[in-house]
Each structure stands twice: as C-alpha cells, then as structure tokens.
Enzyme design. Structure first.
Site, short mmCIF file in Angstrom:
data_model
loop_
_atom_site.label_atom_id
_atom_site.label_comp_id
_atom_site.label_asym_id
_atom_site.label_seq_id
_atom_site.Cartn_x
_atom_site.Cartn_y
_atom_site.Cartn_z
N SER A 43 0.81 -1.22 0.00
CA SER A 43 0.00 0.00 0.00
C SER A 43 0.84 1.28 0.00
O SER A 43 0.32 2.35 -0.30
CB SER A 43 -0.93 0.01 1.22
OG SER A 43 -0.20 0.15 2.43
N LYS A 103 0.98 4.59 6.98
CA LYS A 103 0.44 5.38 5.87
C LYS A 103 1.09 6.77 5.91
O LYS A 103 1.83 7.12 6.81
CB LYS A 103 -1.08 5.55 5.99
CG LYS A 103 -1.87 4.26 6.08
CD LYS A 103 -1.92 3.50 4.78
CE LYS A 103 -2.76 2.24 4.91
NZ LYS A 103 -2.72 1.41 3.68
#
Length: 262
Positions: A43, A103
């Site tokens: 990701s 993230k």
C-alpha cells in the site's frame, strides 16, 4: 577445586546478569524510543516495498496510550513533543481492529480535504502531481503473504512486467514524494470535508491499493484516526528482503539498506 567451582559459578551468574540487562535495555528502547516494523503489503509503494524492515521513532511525536504502555506511562490522552507534519510516514494503531498500520499523513486537524479525479485538494489548494517514469515490477507473489501486484497494463501474465503510472506529489513546506496510480476507482473522488479536532487523515502512496482514511470502517478502511492511536514516525529503511523470509540472503535488496524515506 572449590575455588575453580566458585569462579565458574560467578561467571555463570555474570552471564545471566548480562543477558538480563540486555533484555531490560532492549525492552526500554522498544517501549520508549523505537519499535520494529515489517512492511507486509504494497500500500506504500514505491516508497516502501513489501519486505522492508524499519524502526519507528516513537519519540517523534511524544507518547500516547498506544506508543507507551499505561503501566509505564500512566497518562491520559497524548502528550505531543512535536506536531506531526503533512507528508510524514506514520505508524498508528488501526482503530477498527487494533493492528499496526503505516500510511502517509495528508490531513491535520482543521484541514479541509477534497479529492477530484485522484488529485488532492488541501485547504482549497490543488496539490501538484508531476508525471514521472512508470513504476515497473514483476508480476509475481511477493512477501510471506504471497501478494500479487495490480497493474495498469493488465491483463499481465505472471513473471511479466507489471507497470503503474508514477507521479511526484508536492505538499507544502517543500515536501515531495512519489505516488502510484493503477486506474480510476472509488478512492479517486472524495467530497470536501473538515478534519475534526484531534484527528488525522491518512493515505497510502499506492493510491489504488490502499484501504485508508478515504474509506470508512464499514467499507474496509480506517476512517479518520484519533491522535491517541499514533505510534511514531518512520524515517529510514534499515533492511529489506524481497523473499518470503529475511534469512534468504539471496533476496536481500542491498540498495535499500539504510535508505532514507521522503
């Protein structure tokens, strides 16, 4: 003979003490300063690859109940030493299931966030995305989970080149980093909203392969993340392996050892 036995006994005791001290010191370092983190998914490509190993700086933002156990840091809420900045790569506890996630921080409390056709708008300002060379990797199973990358040039046979569009996104304060695009998806549109007090908005750099703050928990995402769930900042990759085990030395990525993160 008795003296020799005493010396052996003392040596053994000293060895046990040394091991005990090492364990205590390692525990203190992990609890208060650095936490190891292994990248399990794609990701955050291209900046973090599956198999990257790094230490999270838990001291970067101060302490909360998730970055320091209550037994050792009996505090309520978070004590900030330094405010997180837009563009920081952050490890935090997923509010939905308690797992550690990594993230990029895009929105801070009070920011207005909007996404149109995959392009960010922060506080009414269009965030620049400059085209870069395509990101190319082999379409094959990656890491212990055997993940297979998605490709812009699909359909792609296993073992062939998997290509993704790559852009350089530029935030304020001169912060820039690479992002990937696979195609148009549900995460490419987001109506303007205000990030509430004490919360943060996160996105993965592999924009079409990241369940992040663009998606609510009901849609498999993480939603907005309260500041208490922040653990620390990731600044550098220490070690990297493209195989299913870091012991497989022939899969080591030596070019990523001690690699700084943007």
């Amino acid at each position: 003979m008795a003296s020799l036995n005493n010396e052996k006994g003392n040596s053994f005791i000293e060895l046990i003490k040394t091991i005990a001290y090492a364990v205590v010191i390692a525990g203190i370092i992990r609890t208060f300063l650095f936490q190891p983190f292994w990248i399990p998914s794609g990701s955050m490509k291209p900046n973090l690859l599956i198999g990257d190993f790094l230490f999270v700086n838990k001291f970067a933002y101060g302490y909360s109940r998730y970055s320091c156990p209550y037994a050792l840091c009996p505090i309520y809420g978070r004590i900030f030493y330094d405010e997180p900045n837009r563009g920081d790569i952050v490890v935090f506890r997923n509010p939905r299931d308690g797992r550690d996630f990594i993230k990029r921080l895009i929105g801070k409390p009070g920011d207005k966030i909007e996404i149109k056709s995959g392009k960010l708008i922060v506080n009414g300002k269009n965030i620049t995305q400059d085209p870069a060379q395509p990101f190319i990797e082999k379409k094959k199973m990656q890491g212990p989970l055997g993940s297979i990358p998605r490709c812009t040039n699909s359909p792609v046979a296993l073992g062939a080149d998997c290509i993704k569009e790559q852009f350089v996104e530029k935030l304020d304060l001169g912060k820039s980093y690479s992002i990937l695009n696979i195609g148009y998806g549900s995460g490419d549109e987001l109506a303007e909203f205000l990030v509430p007090e004490d919360h943060f908005f996160f996105m993965g750099d592999n924009r079409d392969n990241s369940q992040d703050s663009r998606f609510s928990a009901n849609r498999g995402g993480i939603g907005l993340v309260h500041q208490d769930f922040l653990i620390g900042r990731a600044d550098r990759v220490l070690f990297s392996s493209s195989g299913s085990s870091m012991l497989a030395f022939w899969t080591w990525r030596s070019d990523r050892f001690l690699k700084g993160l943007n």
